[in-house]
Scaffold this active site. Structure first.
Site, PDB file in Angstrom:
ATOM      1  N   GLY A 100      12.991  -0.418 -29.660  1.00 32.70           N
ATOM      2  CA  GLY A 100      11.992   0.283 -28.865  1.00 32.70           C
ATOM      3  C   GLY A 100      12.459   1.458 -28.052  1.00 32.70           C
TER       4      GLY A 100
ATOM      5  N   CYS B  47      -7.128  17.517 -47.712  1.00 29.73           N
ATOM      6  CA  CYS B  47      -8.535  17.775 -47.449  1.00 29.73           C
ATOM      7  C   CYS B  47      -9.099  16.917 -46.342  1.00 29.73           C
ATOM      8  CB  CYS B  47      -9.332  17.567 -48.726  1.00 29.73           C
ATOM      9  SG  CYS B  47      -8.889  18.816 -49.919  1.00 29.73           S
ATOM     10  N   GLU B  48      -8.577  17.026 -45.168  1.00 28.59           N
ATOM     11  CA  GLU B  48      -9.249  16.502 -43.983  1.00 28.59           C
ATOM     12  C   GLU B  48      -8.675  17.119 -42.726  1.00 28.59           C
ATOM     13  OE1 GLU B  48      -8.458  12.424 -42.570  1.00 28.59           O
ATOM     14  OE2 GLU B  48      -8.043  12.057 -44.679  1.00 28.59           O
TER      15      GLU B  48
ATOM     16  N   TYR C   3       9.982   6.361 -39.310  1.00 29.44           N
ATOM     17  CA  TYR C   3       8.531   6.205 -39.475  1.00 29.44           C
ATOM     18  C   TYR C   3       7.868   7.452 -40.057  1.00 29.44           C
ATOM     19  CZ  TYR C   3       9.728   2.372 -36.371  1.00 29.44           C
ATOM     20  OH  TYR C   3      10.329   1.276 -35.810  1.00 29.44           O
TER      21      TYR C   3
HETATM   22  N1  LLP Z   1      11.782  -4.938 -33.769  1.00 28.78           N
HETATM   23  C1  LLP Z   1      10.470  -5.235 -33.945  1.00 28.78           C
HETATM   24  C2  LLP Z   1      10.033  -6.620 -33.886  1.00 28.78           C
HETATM   25  C3  LLP Z   1       9.560  -4.185 -34.160  1.00 28.78           C
HETATM   26  O1  LLP Z   1       8.272  -4.482 -34.330  1.00 28.78           O
HETATM   27  C4  LLP Z   1      10.014  -2.849 -34.208  1.00 28.78           C
HETATM   28  C5  LLP Z   1       9.086  -1.749 -34.444  1.00 28.78           C
HETATM   29  C6  LLP Z   1      11.383  -2.604 -34.031  1.00 28.78           C
HETATM   30  C7  LLP Z   1      12.228  -3.678 -33.807  1.00 28.78           C
HETATM   31  C8  LLP Z   1      11.967  -1.217 -34.035  1.00 28.78           C
HETATM   32  O2  LLP Z   1      11.460  -0.461 -32.978  1.00 28.78           O
HETATM   33  P1  LLP Z   1      12.044   0.998 -32.657  1.00 28.78           P
HETATM   34  O3  LLP Z   1      13.437   0.835 -32.125  1.00 28.78           O
HETATM   35  O4  LLP Z   1      12.022   1.764 -33.916  1.00 28.78           O
HETATM   36  O5  LLP Z   1      11.113   1.542 -31.634  1.00 28.78           O
HETATM   37  N2  LLP Z   1       5.121   3.587 -36.676  1.00 28.78           N
HETATM   38  C9  LLP Z   1       5.306   3.748 -35.254  1.00 28.78           C
HETATM   39  C10 LLP Z   1       6.327   2.788 -34.698  1.00 28.78           C
HETATM   40  C11 LLP Z   1       6.014   1.337 -35.000  1.00 28.78           C
HETATM   41  C12 LLP Z   1       7.062   0.410 -34.485  1.00 28.78           C
HETATM   42  C13 LLP Z   1       6.855  -0.962 -35.005  1.00 28.78           C
HETATM   43  N3  LLP Z   1       7.819  -1.914 -34.580  1.00 28.78           N
HETATM   44  C14 LLP Z   1       5.680   5.196 -34.981  1.00 28.78           C
HETATM   45  O6  LLP Z   1       5.756   5.974 -35.907  1.00 28.78           O
HETATM   46  O7  LLP Z   1       5.892   5.577 -33.827  1.00 28.78           O
END
Ligand code: LLP
Length: 421
Positions: A241, A348-349, A377
């Site tokens: 996170g 197209c949006e 992502y």
């Molecule tokens: N652990 C768990 C249980 C998670 O659900 C996630 C991300 C991570 C670790 C890794 O988190 P990070 O360090 O990458 O923040 N698609 C979204 C982000 C979705 C994150 C989902 N979970 C975006 O593009 O910002």
């Protein structure tokens, strides 16, 4: 030291190579361009921060599932965090040590859990039905599964609601009032389940480390309570996170060291092993999406730069209103006027934008334009919408050469799905 730098000559460089030259030399655009040395530097920053702690860096594969990148992360000593059976299979193919992998998720299916039990990865328990399925998977695999309880600590991560996961109404994890039920259920299945720790994940793009300290404090209390009931739990998993500087504003954001330092004493005081699950902070800043400007147009008072990349290759701005920094890869002609543009694709949006209201010099047709911080992502969330096939990926190697690390998807790949029907 960062891999992408704008030099005084007005060109953007990646590890000393002109992105413009790379763009001209590859077979198609848009494409993702990574720096392998930057990936190494990002992992080293976490490793340095974790010195003196027993720990696992569980890279969250969902952020980027390029096999070459996974192999490199494994080589650097990372474990992996998985959210599907296919991510588990890919992790094993990349050579990750299963005892450094964690299978997460609120809707894990029995087939995937059985694979996980066979492979011997850690599994997080998310709900009552999940526990039942893990027990069944353990029986099918004939193995006892190391499990962690995914606890919902009810901490507000102060981020976009779509990427907040550890607050009380989120679909993830177990709430306080049900803890005893889960401890009793684990006790009833000594041959199937071994409770080894507790997990939480607060959300993504978090830029205040106090939030992690609050959560770790809550989690330590849970661990004390769990231990008091005779369980020998050794792992605290604080999830991923940590955010990054998407704005390139020069703001000082917390580093991996800041993050680890806020929880270090708590972890040591209980003799725990620390698991972290970074995705974005390991991989986002190692990459940009390189596009070519198709043209510039004005409608009423709005100016648009139209590029060949789109929401199909990179959906974060459309989906979360996310900001990703945009710049041109080569110097603008001296007579180019600077204006405020929306940078849009050909899809197209109207949700198809990569950036809004950006001050940029008016680019000539064919100019390269990058969207930064595209390592996490972006490719992993790319689609083939409008039959814009998923782009190829390249990286700059340690020796400064450029290698393709993923083929671009083609029209033929699409029609293959209909063969023999
Ligand atoms: N652990 C768990 C249980 C998670 O659900 C996630 C991300 C991570 C670790 C890794 O988190 P990070 O360090 O990458 O923040 N698609 C979204 C982000 C979705 C994150 C989902 N979970 C975006 O593009 O910002």
């Amino acid at each position: 030291q960062h891999c992408f730098t704008k030099s005084e000559d007005g060109y953007l460089y990646c590890e000393g190579l002109r992105v413009h030259d790379i763009m001209e030399s590859v077979e198609r655009r848009p494409f993702y361009l990574y720096s392998k040395p930057q990936i190494t530097r990002n992992v080293e920053a976490y490793k340095d921060a974790l010195e003196g702690l027993n720990s696992i860096i569980g890279y969250a594969i969902k952020a980027n599932n390029n096999l070459k990148i996974l192999e490199h992360l494994r080589h650097l000593g990372c474990g992996a965090v998985l959210v599907s059976g296919n991510e588990l299979k890919l992790a094993l193919r990349a050579g990750f040590d299963p005892t450094r992998c964690i299978f997460n998720g609120n809707g894990k299916i029995l087939e995937d859990l059985t694979l996980a039990a066979q492979a011997g990865v850690f599994v997080n328990i998310d709900s009552e039905f999940d526990l039942e399925n893990i027990v069944e998977a353990a029986r099918r695999a004939g193995k006892r599964v190391n499990v962690l309880l995914r606890i919902n600590p009810d901490v507000d991560p102060q981020v976009h609601p779509y990427v907040a996961t550890g607050n009380k109404n989120s679909k993830f994890g177990i709430r306080n009032e049900k803890l005893q039920w889960f401890l009793d259920a684990v006790k009833e299945h000594p041959n199937e389940l071994k409770l080894v720790g507790a997990h939480c994940h607060l959300g993504s793009t978090i830029t205040k480390v106090d939030i992690f300290r609050d959560a770790a404090t809550i989690m330590i209390n849970y661990i004390d309570e769990i231990r008091a009931q005779g369980f020998e739990v050794d792992y605290l998993n604080i999830g991923g996170g940590l955010g990054i500087d998407y704005y390139h504003s020069g703001a000082i954001l917390p580093t991996p060291r800041d993050l680890i330092d806020t929880v270090r004493e708590l972890v040591l005081s209980r003799g725990l092993n620390l698991i972290i699950e970074p995705g974005r902070s390991l991989i986002a800043n190692t990459c940009c999406l390189v596009n070519r400007v198709t043209g510039v147009k004005t409608n009423g008072s709005k100016n648009f730069i139209v590029i060949d990349g789109s929401m199909a290759e990179l959906i974060r701005p459309s989906l979360y209103d996310a900001y990703q920094h945009i710049e041109l890869v080569s110097p603008a002609p001296s007579n180019a006027e600077t204006a405020t543009f929306d940078v849009v694709g050909p899809v197209c949006e109207s949700a198809d934008f990569l950036g809004k209201g950006r001050e940029l010099p008016t680019p000539a047709k064919g100019t390269g334009l990058v969207v930064h911080d595209a390592g996490a992502y972006c490719m992993s969330m790319a689609s083939t919408y409008n039959l814009k096939m998923r782009p190829p990926e390249y990286w700059v190697e340690d020796d400064g050469s450029v290698s393709k690390i993923r083929h671009g998807e083609t029209f033929e790949d699409h029609v293959r799905f209909f063969e023999g029907l």
